[in-house]
Design an enzyme around this catalytic site. Structure first.
Site, PDB file in Angstrom:
ATOM      1  N   GLY A 125       0.873  -1.170   0.000  1.00  0.00           N
ATOM      2  CA  GLY A 125       0.000   0.000   0.000  1.00  0.00           C
ATOM      3  C   GLY A 125       0.900   1.206   0.000  1.00  0.00           C
TER       4      GLY A 125
ATOM      5  N   SER B 107       5.906  -5.522  -0.813  1.00  0.00           N
ATOM      6  CA  SER B 107       5.914  -4.110  -1.211  1.00  0.00           C
ATOM      7  C   SER B 107       6.219  -3.174  -0.026  1.00  0.00           C
ATOM      8  CB  SER B 107       4.588  -3.792  -1.896  1.00  0.00           C
ATOM      9  OG  SER B 107       4.636  -2.567  -2.557  1.00  0.00           O
ATOM     10  N   ALA B 108       5.279  -2.351   0.431  1.00  0.00           N
ATOM     11  CA  ALA B 108       5.531  -1.471   1.584  1.00  0.00           C
ATOM     12  C   ALA B 108       5.980  -2.284   2.805  1.00  0.00           C
ATOM     13  CB  ALA B 108       4.285  -0.660   1.923  1.00  0.00           C
TER      14      ALA B 108
ATOM     15  N   HIS C 271       9.042  -3.587  -6.502  1.00  0.00           N
ATOM     16  CA  HIS C 271       8.470  -3.296  -7.838  1.00  0.00           C
ATOM     17  C   HIS C 271       9.536  -2.711  -8.757  1.00  0.00           C
ATOM     18  CE1 HIS C 271       4.293  -3.782  -6.351  1.00  0.00           C
ATOM     19  NE2 HIS C 271       4.658  -3.065  -5.313  1.00  0.00           N
TER      20      HIS C 271
ATOM     21  N   GLU D 171       9.112  -7.583  -9.697  1.00  0.00           N
ATOM     22  CA  GLU D 171       7.865  -8.237  -9.275  1.00  0.00           C
ATOM     23  C   GLU D 171       7.941  -9.743  -9.526  1.00  0.00           C
ATOM     24  OE1 GLU D 171       4.874  -6.063 -11.409  1.00  0.00           O
ATOM     25  OE2 GLU D 171       4.873  -4.435  -9.931  1.00  0.00           O
TER      26      GLU D 171
END
Lengths: 235, 235
Positions: A90, A122-123, A159, A194
């Site tokens: 997020g 991700s985050a 990413h 990714e």
């Protein structure tokens, strides 16, 4: 004894949430069916409850249940009692702001260093590095600090995206951005494409997934490392 | 009496530095040949001197000379004495950190509000908004605040980029990022495509260039406005 998966993304193109990595997670979380979920990064601004529901839809496929940390009266106790932790993606700035607000940075670091299996995407992966100085996210809130868990001795760029040779857009490429980071900071940066993840087991840090990763070291040209490379010499 | 150009980018694809807007600048800076240049955003990590040289190469084509604010012993006096100011692009976090370090936020705001013509491109445009919460840049340094000049009553998103329908990359689109901003903040955001600029004259704010801009208001669907639209009702 650290046991961590630092994944570039939750979702790869054409596949469901966490789907590409579910088999791996089944074995990673083999000692528990209950996952403590940290939904603070709120992708697209969705609520903690909505995000927890989304995590559960994926985990239910491998017989696991995720419970959001926001459901606990005492989140520090929740961390201490957890047998497995997942922080979803997020907005990294929102995630870090919430972790500081509830004084969770140190307790989270402690339980992971003491062996609680931790999955970040991700985050949730960004915060495993030294700082969030190499996040791709928009700084939509102002966190009290950019310092994060430092579970690996470098920064993560999730990413990771190669320059598009035919692009007519004049915004900086990812590589240029990371090189600008090195005009002001010296830690290495691991650009995770990714579908890639880092598997951290105690002092070992191994690149997993089928793709190579791009490594940026201070005062060196960026270079590629292949899957299954040991990265614990980076610092 | 404000007199400001807030440009999405310094450079459009296939054209030299500032080239697409030089004619406009010739008339914008018609009362002075000496431009005070703020090189703090250091694109690609280049030095203040290198960046000032680059600005001079462009300005020399219209008979102007840029002098870097770093060359002055007293930068606040330099701002007060300037007859025209240009802040170039690069990294918005680096730019803002330097402006705070030298206590230049308020003096810069004052001289622009008192009528000194100001040109911003990219990072130099971002700081004209309320905050840098909608920059695209990587947060490579930690500034003391995200608050900026507030010369317009909204935020800027420079280098605005439409979603690519065929992309297989799972990072957030620009639109998603700005919608996440509105999960935590209410000011409008003007997405300025490369080649567009806002012409601010006192209370008037007009979109210029050939392209439309994308406007994001809190709790509203994003919408397009055409060139020459007056935007002073946005707040």
């Amino acid at each position: 004894m650290k046991n961590i998966i630092i994944a570039s993304t939750s979702t790869i193109h054409g596949s469901g949430y966490l789907e590409y990595i579910l088999d791996e997670l089944k074995s990673f979380f083999k000692h528990t069916d209950d996952i403590l979920f940290i939904p603070f990064a709120r992708p697209g601004g969705i609520s903690h409850d909505e995000y927890t529901k989304k995590a559960n839809e994926a985990f239910s496929k491998i017989g696991k249940k995720a419970r959001g940390i926001h459901e606990f009266e005492n989140p520090i106790e929740a961390l201490k009692n957890a047998k497995g932790i997942f922080t979803g993606g997020g907005n990294t700035f929102v995630l870090v702001t919430q972790l500081y607000k509830f004084n969770l940075i140190e307790p989270l670091k402690d339980v992971i260093q003491n062996g609680t299996p931790y999955l970040g995407t991700s985050a949730g992966s960004n915060i495993c590095g030294l700082t969030i100085n190499t996040t791709n996210d928009m700084p939509i809130v102002y966190p009290p600090s950019f310092k994060t868990l430092g579970l690996v001795p470098f920064n993560i760029n999730p990413h990771y995206l190669d320059p598009e040779p035919n692009s007519k857009h004049m915004g900086e490429t990812r590589e240029t951005r990371i090189q600008e980071f090195h005009a002001f900071n010296s830690p290495p940066v691991v650009g995770l494409r990714e579908g890639s993840w880092l598997q951290v087991k105690d002092e070992s840090i191994v690149l997993k997934g089928s793709l190579s990763a791009r490594i940026f070291e201070y005062n060196k040209s960026p270079y590629e490392v292949e899957s299954n490379t040991e990265l614990n010499t980076l610092k």
